[in-house]
Design an enzyme around this catalytic site. Structure first.
Site, short mmCIF file in Angstrom:
data_model
loop_
_atom_site.label_atom_id
_atom_site.label_comp_id
_atom_site.label_asym_id
_atom_site.label_seq_id
_atom_site.Cartn_x
_atom_site.Cartn_y
_atom_site.Cartn_z
N ASP A 212 43.22 35.02 49.29
CA ASP A 212 43.09 35.32 47.87
C ASP A 212 41.69 35.84 47.55
O ASP A 212 40.71 35.40 48.15
CB ASP A 212 43.36 34.02 47.08
CG ASP A 212 43.22 34.20 45.58
OD1 ASP A 212 44.02 34.96 45.02
OD2 ASP A 212 42.31 33.58 44.99
N HIS A 216 36.23 39.71 46.55
CA HIS A 216 35.08 38.97 46.02
C HIS A 216 34.33 38.22 47.12
O HIS A 216 33.46 37.40 46.83
CB HIS A 216 35.55 38.03 44.91
CG HIS A 216 36.21 38.78 43.80
ND1 HIS A 216 35.51 39.45 42.84
CD2 HIS A 216 37.52 39.02 43.55
CE1 HIS A 216 36.35 40.07 42.02
NE2 HIS A 216 37.58 39.82 42.44
N GLU A 248 43.75 39.97 49.99
CA GLU A 248 44.00 40.52 48.66
C GLU A 248 42.80 41.36 48.23
O GLU A 248 41.76 40.81 47.83
CB GLU A 248 44.23 39.41 47.62
CG GLU A 248 44.64 39.98 46.28
CD GLU A 248 44.19 39.17 45.07
OE1 GLU A 248 44.57 39.54 43.95
OE2 GLU A 248 43.45 38.18 45.23
#
Ligand SMILES: *[C@@H]1O[C@H](CO)[C@@H](O)[C@H](O)[C@H]1NC(C)=O
Ligand SMILES: *[C@@H]1O[C@H](CO)[C@@H](O)[C@H](O)[C@H]1NC(C)=O
Length: 510
Positions: A212, A216, A248
């Site tokens: 996930d 970032h 992701e």
């Protein structure tokens, strides 16, 4: 000898791109927010018998409980610890699910939330799914344990500590994403805790991870964590098999961070796929089915062997993430079946089918203000069971797209034609297309009125269309298609047909 060594090395280097699917299976399904007991039963009663290869499950680790006053789905993306208890079930139930799914040849892929912990405004207490204490204000998560030393806000550099400018790659990686406490993945200690969490799941028997919020995280930090992961459990997987990794990364082009930076770590979610396919099927911006002739890399997508593809996911089906109004979902079932049917027929990418729950949308100024609604739940907040109706559809507001005949049969189609090249392409320059996969399967789509006779590349015979029905024993419950001795067949599809496509394959020959 040299050749053998080359093969071995190639096998190892491509390992994290390989979903470790078993017995000729090709696709996974995301059973979003399902309980472990329901997934275990679904593996045995439905997924294995119908050729599904794997399940992406919702995050299994402890998360904060958000009550506003109802519990949103996104609370599961706010970890409190790496203990395995959530609304989907206990650790014991998780282990039982992994064992039972593996025993029938269905892999479990875990959605791993490792970029961050809960939101900075999460307060303190024991409002968490295993009852562990935490203090978001002081950044204390004793059940891991993490302390304020494991979050490095000084490297962010914005006044708010939040990502303020998505054009700045440093901010996207070093600052807080929507307030979520950003773990210091550069620290050896943090990497070790995350690797322990993932290795525990590997020892239980999971086959890989969706990472996930990968965009970032720095690709090098992800790589450092992956290098600590063990091989898969040899009770079910070949010795030396590596966890399948899909990251992701939302990259529709024109952003500071591109998917290609992550190619070395594993596959990447190709968000362009569903966004562009939605445009074509909805005929937005002058798009037509015939333009799909060079679908895949030809459309500027990532390399085939790096792509994890899907028509919609749990974010963009409710307007989050990427793709906006072009995304096809179960709410537009006719278009949706064309989209998922096309995805499963086309050779590009590693495919993932979405399986959703229903919620009532409420658009205010174009935004669904009910985008937060969690899974079907009881008054105490517990997730409702997935019940199965007599016609094999699901109850309790579980949509079960993966049980729709058209989708289920296209998962089987993909297994039958696995490894076969796309051939016999035909289009009318507009919204009618057809192609074969070698000489094993043929599919034809109509987004207009159609009556055509085409060369299929298939052996002569009578085939059962697996979209309008299916082959049951020696009979066909749907349309029969006759392929002549020269390989040609006539296809008639009305523009108003609910399912404006026909698919036939080797295993559906009468
Ligand atoms: C925080 O990150 C900065 C920039 O990467 C680094 O120089 C510094 O050493 C980090 N601090 C800690 C405590 O790890
Ligand atoms: C955002 O970051 C980019 C890249 O560093 C920079 O060029 C741009 O000026 C920044 N925008 C603002 C509003 O600070």
């Amino acid at each position: 000898m040299k050749l053998l060594l080359l093969f071995v090395l190639a096998g190892l280097s491509s390992a994290q791109y390989n979903p470790n699917l078993r017995s000729g299976r090709t696709s996974m399904v995301h059973l979003f927010e399902w309980r472990w007991v329901d997934i275990a039963a679904e593996c045995e009663r439905y997924l294995a018998p119908n050729g599904y290869g794997g399940v992406q499950v919702s995050p299994p680790n402890e998360n904060i409980i958000v009550s506003n006053p109802y519990r949103p789905w996104y609370e599961r993306y706010q970890p409190i610890s790496y203990k395995l208890c959530t609304r989907s079930g206990s650790e014991q139930q998780f282990r039982d699910m992994v064992t039972r799914c593996n025993n029938v040849g269905v892999n479990i892929y875990v959605d791993a939330v490792i970029n961050h912990m809960c939101g900075s405004g999460g307060g303190s207490g024991t409002q968490s799914t295993c009852g562990s204490s935490y203090n978001a204000g002081t950044k204390d998560f004793p059940a891991v344990p993490y302390s304020n030393l494991d979050f490095n806000d000084s490297k962010c550099g914005t006044a708010s500590g939040e990502i303020e400018n998505y054009s700045d790659a440093n901010q996207v990686r070093n600052c807080r994403l929507v307030g979520l406490l950003d773990l210091a993945l550069e620290k050896d200690y943090v990497r070790g805790k995350i690797a322990d969490f993932l290795n525990n799941l590997i020892s239980i028997g999971v086959a890989g991870f969706r990472l996930d919020a990968s965009k970032h995280m720095w690709p090098g930090d992800i790589q450092a964590i992956l290098s600590r992961l063990n091989n898969l459990n040899t009770q079910w997987f070949a010795s030396g098999a590596r966890p399948f990794i899909f990251q992701e990364v939302i990259d529709l082009g024109g952003e500071a961070i591109s998917a290609s930076e992550y190619y070395g770590n594993g596959r990447i979610t190709e968000f362009k796929y569903g966004a562009k396919l939605g445009n074509v099927i909805r005929k937005l911006g002058g798009e037509r089915l015939s333009y799909l002739r060079n679908w895949g890399e030809g459309w500027g997508f990532m390399p085939n062997d790096r792509a994890l593809v899907f028509v919609d996911n749990h974010d963009n089906q409710r307007g989050h993430g990427a793709g906006g109004a072009s995304i096809l979902t179960f709410f537009d079932s006719r278009f949706y079946k064309i989209g998922v049917g096309f995805m499963l027929a086309h050779p590009y990418g590693q495919t993932r089918v979405m399986s959703s729950y229903r919620w009532t949308r409420n658009f205010v100024n174009g935004k669904d203000v009910n985008d937060w609604i969690g899974p079907p739940s009881n008054s105490d907040g517990s997730t409702k069971a997935v019940t199965i109706n007599a016609d094999s559809s699901c109850g309790n507001d579980w949509v079960c797209e993966h049980r729709w005949r058209q989708i289920k049969n296209m998962v089987i189609f993909r297994n039958v034609v696995n490894g076969q090249a796309l051939a016999n392409w035909w289009d009318n320059g507009g919204n009618q297309i057809a192609f074969s996969r070698g000489n094993k399967g043929y599919i034809i789509f109509n987004n207009d009125n159609m009556d055509v006779t085409l060369s299929t590349g298939l052996p002569a015979g009578t085939y059962c269309d697996v979209i309008s029905g299916q082959k049951e024993g020696t009979r066909c419950t749907g349309t029969q298609i006759t392929v002549s001795s020269t390989g040609s067949a006539r296809f008639v599809i009305s523009s108003s047909a609910e399912d404006p496509f026909i698919a036939i394959h080797e295993s559906a020959k009468l």
